[in-house]
Scaffold this motif. Structure first.
Motif, mmCIF file in Angstrom:
data_model
loop_
_atom_site.group_PDB
_atom_site.id
_atom_site.type_symbol
_atom_site.label_atom_id
_atom_site.label_comp_id
_atom_site.label_asym_id
_atom_site.label_seq_id
_atom_site.Cartn_x
_atom_site.Cartn_y
_atom_site.Cartn_z
ATOM 1 N N ILE A 238 7.354 -4.319 12.729
ATOM 2 C CA ILE A 238 8.756 -4.453 12.301
ATOM 3 C C ILE A 238 9.531 -3.147 12.336
ATOM 4 C CG2 ILE A 238 8.528 -6.573 10.960
ATOM 5 C CD1 ILE A 238 8.349 -4.773 8.440
ATOM 6 N N ARG A 411 4.518 -18.590 -3.367
ATOM 7 C CA ARG A 411 3.077 -18.338 -3.374
ATOM 8 C C ARG A 411 2.301 -19.649 -3.201
ATOM 9 N NH1 ARG A 411 -0.041 -14.212 -6.040
ATOM 10 N NH2 ARG A 411 1.909 -13.425 -6.885
ATOM 11 N N TYR A 414 2.539 -20.708 0.343
ATOM 12 C CA TYR A 414 1.724 -19.834 1.183
ATOM 13 C C TYR A 414 0.252 -20.193 1.075
ATOM 14 C CZ TYR A 414 -0.698 -15.506 2.533
ATOM 15 O OH TYR A 414 -1.550 -14.591 3.092
ATOM 16 N N LYS A 415 -0.197 -20.403 -0.169
ATOM 17 C CA LYS A 415 -1.609 -20.745 -0.398
ATOM 18 C C LYS A 415 -1.957 -22.068 0.288
ATOM 19 C CE LYS A 415 -2.864 -17.660 -3.689
ATOM 20 N NZ LYS A 415 -3.900 -16.660 -3.501
ATOM 21 N N MET A 422 -2.479 -10.501 5.731
ATOM 22 C CA MET A 422 -2.377 -9.296 4.886
ATOM 23 C C MET A 422 -0.935 -8.860 4.662
ATOM 24 S SD MET A 422 -5.227 -7.909 3.867
ATOM 25 C CE MET A 422 -4.799 -6.170 3.668
ATOM 26 N N LYS A 423 -0.084 -9.166 5.622
ATOM 27 C CA LYS A 423 1.286 -8.659 5.569
ATOM 28 C C LYS A 423 2.204 -9.496 4.675
ATOM 29 C CE LYS A 423 0.712 -5.614 9.032
ATOM 30 N NZ LYS A 423 0.518 -4.213 8.722
ATOM 31 N N TYR A 425 2.499 -10.544 1.526
ATOM 32 C CA TYR A 425 3.040 -10.093 0.245
ATOM 33 C C TYR A 425 3.846 -8.803 0.361
ATOM 34 C CZ TYR A 425 0.450 -13.787 -2.014
ATOM 35 O OH TYR A 425 -0.025 -15.019 -2.406
ATOM 36 N N LYS A 426 3.785 -8.174 1.508
ATOM 37 C CA LYS A 426 4.580 -6.957 1.720
ATOM 38 C C LYS A 426 6.022 -7.296 2.095
ATOM 39 C CE LYS A 426 0.562 -4.491 3.493
ATOM 40 N NZ LYS A 426 0.420 -3.417 2.502
ATOM 41 N N ALA A 488 9.203 0.648 2.517
ATOM 42 C CA ALA A 488 8.788 -0.755 2.609
ATOM 43 C C ALA A 488 9.901 -1.694 2.146
ATOM 44 C CB ALA A 488 7.529 -0.996 1.785
ATOM 45 N N ILE B 42 4.194 1.880 7.747
ATOM 46 C CA ILE B 42 5.060 1.804 6.557
ATOM 47 C C ILE B 42 4.220 2.052 5.304
ATOM 48 C CG2 ILE B 42 6.629 0.359 5.211
ATOM 49 C CD1 ILE B 42 7.395 -1.094 7.742
ATOM 50 N N GLU B 46 4.498 4.845 2.270
ATOM 51 C CA GLU B 46 4.458 4.543 0.839
ATOM 52 C C GLU B 46 3.391 5.393 0.143
ATOM 53 O OE1 GLU B 46 6.362 2.667 -1.116
ATOM 54 O OE2 GLU B 46 7.656 1.858 0.440
#
Lengths: 561, 85
Positions: A238, A411, A414-415, A422-423, A425-426, A488, B42, B46
């Protein structure tokens, strides 16, 4: 058979650190002036292309913000240059901006209406007497080039005879702190493509207005035609540019194909050339893959800085002047080649015999754009008819509403997918919502098995852009300025990043477009047009809205019948 | 050192929104980037922010500092050697 329509470049106007007016800017660059200076406002910026504040104030219109005023002034000047009546029914307005009036968030308790990009565009349109509803494109640093491509399609489609494209972004603390957190700001004036060990970009601010027209009598002389253009996505990261340059390479190839220009006919390229090591390296690889390593090329960032959502408009106006006057500008700040692949870059201006120019841009969200401009006698006759394809709706998904707080709701969704990433929750909430909607929309579609990555497009729209995350970033800027802001969070202050997340997840490399529209009726029509013209074979399109805990996300998958 | 490693794991989980990972699950010696925790550029920025805010370490040259970002353990060692607060 319908007569093909050419898209001519009409009048234009610019406001940059080098002054007001296209002629003033051209002359300043020709004389080798650099508009980058130590910044009086943001101490972190060793060199920035700020518009002279006195000049900015002199252009102010009562009741309008400085950005709106500058947009209106430039728009009026551009229209007047070739005698185009903006109030005519056949003139549309496209506004290209990343952050618009974001400065208003700094002190506001409640979000003022003008902070919404569509409201800004409406105010500008109304003042100019443009009766059609404006179009707003918010696609990170490719916004300006993307806006020209959208304008060309509107003209070719017969939607209107003239499109006024206005790009503008100001150098706010919001933007400065964000780029500083990315450690991507140069310690001195930026040095695109140079071998200097210290890399980085210099921020700038600008407003540019360019009228595109189907009417050859309204073309600025010598006439330049916008011959073709394309937008792609890297599907890589991104914020980090592609390590291979494939996304930009595809955009260049598609733009050349649409323009029907063999690469040998290009006279020069004006690239993005921000001065960051990763961007410049990526461009050198992309140009090499397109067989353009030896093509004379330049970056204008060393003169005016990186002007974000304005850059594509401003630099295209200047590139057109280079074509008209037979001069390829040198690249300020460049002295010794520092890119992994060779480039036809030079410090000095070069007189050239001009035919066609390539203009490129790349931005956050992994997006790339390329256009081809041509001097009229060299422009090939346009193809009379293009086969029109039908688009059919294959799937539709609306993100369900819930009484639970958004975080909990999202959430659960998503579950339930059972597809960990991995990305996830960012991401910011807008991206989480869009990402999940795309996941559910595409479940069982085998989309990427049926189409090549470049054949799939993502076209989204919303009302509030990235306002929710903008407020979060502004809060950090206001409260924790000294400690630094969060990269972020800042990266999500561009709404098109959600399209980038979808592209990365599903390996989609076709066109990306993000519109801001109050009526939410731009995306699907635009997506259908992409399919009709063969630009895409499948499009994920729809609304992707999130603000203050409320979402409205509805995606449709369109495919060629 | 153990104390710093524990602190750092907690700070990383919080700052990087590693919602599904508990600090204890992070292997102090495993690579943070690429395979390991799958962090990206990124996230690296952080972590630089964590070093600045919590330990007063300002990185002038991020390229030179790269080896210290290999794992939680290497970061902790770097912090012990360079912390200003």
């Amino acid at each position: 058979m319908e007569r093909p329509i050419r898209t001519y470049l009409g009048g234009d106007a610019l406001l940059t650190a080098l002054g007001y007016g296209t002629e003033a800017n051209y002359r300043a660059i020709e004389a080798g002036c650099c508009g980058l200076r130590p910044d009086a406002v943001s101490s972190g910026l060793a060199a920035a292309g700020r518009i002279d504040p006195a000049l900015m104030r002199s252009l102010a219109i009562e009741g309008y913000t400085l950005l709106e005023s500058a947009m209106i002034r430039c728009a009026e000047a551009a229209a007047a240059e070739t005698g185009t009546e903006l109030a005519a029914e056949e003139c549309a307005l496209i506004v290209s901006t990343t952050k618009g009036n974001v400065e208003l968030l700094r002190t506001a308790v409640d979000v003022p209406a003008e902070a919404y990009l569509y409201t800004l565009a409406e105010r500008v349109a109304r003042r100019l007497g443009i009766r059609r509803r404006p179009t707003v494109i918010c696609n990170a640093c490719i916004s300006g080039v993307a806006a020209l491509i959208v304008a060309r399609r509107m003209i070719r489609n017969g939607d209107c005879r003239h499109v006024l494209v206005v790009g503008g972004d100001l150098l706010t603390e919001f933007v400065a702190e964000g780029f500083l957190s990315f450690k991507s700001v140069s310690p001195g004036p930026c040095r695109p493509y140079d071998a200097a060990p210290e890399h980085g970009l210099s921020l700038g601010e600008a407003v540019g207005a360019l009228l595109l027209t189907a009417d050859p009598s309204k073309a600025k002389r010598p006439a330049v035609v916008l011959e073709g253009g394309a937008v792609t996505n890297d599907a890589n990261h991104i914020s980090g540019p592609s390590r291979t340059g494939d996304g930009l390479h595809y955009a260049i190839e598609q733009a050349l194909t649409e323009a029907r220009i063999p690469r040998e006919m290009l006279s020069f390229a004006n690239a993005h050339g921000t001065g960051t090591a990763y961007n410049d390296a990526m461009e050198s690889k992309a140009l090499a893959r397109s067989g353009l390593s030896e093509l004379p090329m330049n970056s204008l960032k060393g003169y005016i800085g990186h002007t974000l959502g304005a850059s594509g408009v401003v630099e295209s106006i200047l590139a057109a002047e280079e074509l008209r006057r037979g001069l390829c500008f040198g690249t300020a700040g460049f002295s010794r080649a520092g890119t992994p692949c060779p480039l036809g870059v030079a410090a000095a201006h070069r007189p050239l015999t001009m035919r066609h120019a390539l203009k490129t841009a790349s931005g956050f969200g992994g997006c790339n754009a390329a256009i081809v401009l041509g001097l009229e006698p060299h422009v090939p006759t346009e193809q009379a008819s293009e086969t029109e394809y039908e688009a059919r709706e294959v799937a539709c998904y609306q993100l369900p509403q819930s009484d639970k707080p958004f975080a909990e709701h999202i959430r659960t969704l998503y579950k339930a997918l059972e597809a960990p990433n991995m990305k996830f929750y960012k991401m910011d909430d807008l991206s989480k919502a869009g990402y999940l909607a795309a996941e559910y929309l595409l479940r069982g579609q085998n989309l990427t098995e049926r189409y090549r990555p470049a054949e799939i497009a993502v076209v989204l729209e919303n009302r509030s852009s990235s306002l929710d995350t903008d407020l979060a970033h502004q809060r950090i800027v206001n409260e924790h300025h000294a400690e630094g802001t969060s990269p972020a969070i800042f990266v999500y202050t561009l709404p098109n990043v959600v399209a980038g997340e979808i592209c990365i997840r599903h390996r989609i490399q076709g066109e990306n477009a993000f519109f801001i529209d109050d009526a939410l009726d731009t995306a699907e029509g635009y997506a259908r047009r992409l399919i009709a013209r063969g630009t895409a074979r499948a499009v994920i399109c729809g609304r992707c809205e999130y603000f203050a805990g409320r979402h409205d996300v509805r995606f449709t998958l369109l495919e060629k019948s | 050192m153990e104390q710093i490693i524990r602190e750092l794991k907690e700070q990383i989980v919080e700052a990087l929104n590693l919602e599904e990972i508990s600090p204890e699950e992070i292997d102090a010696e495993a690579p943070l980037f690429g395979d390991g925790l799958g962090l990206d550029s990124i996230d690296a920025l952080e972590i630089i922010l964590i070093l600045e805010k919590n330990y007063g370490i300002r990185l002038e040259n991020t390229a030179e500092a790269k080896p210290h970002f290999y794992s939680v353990k290497s970061l902790a060692e770097y912090i012990v050697a360079n912390r200003q607060k």
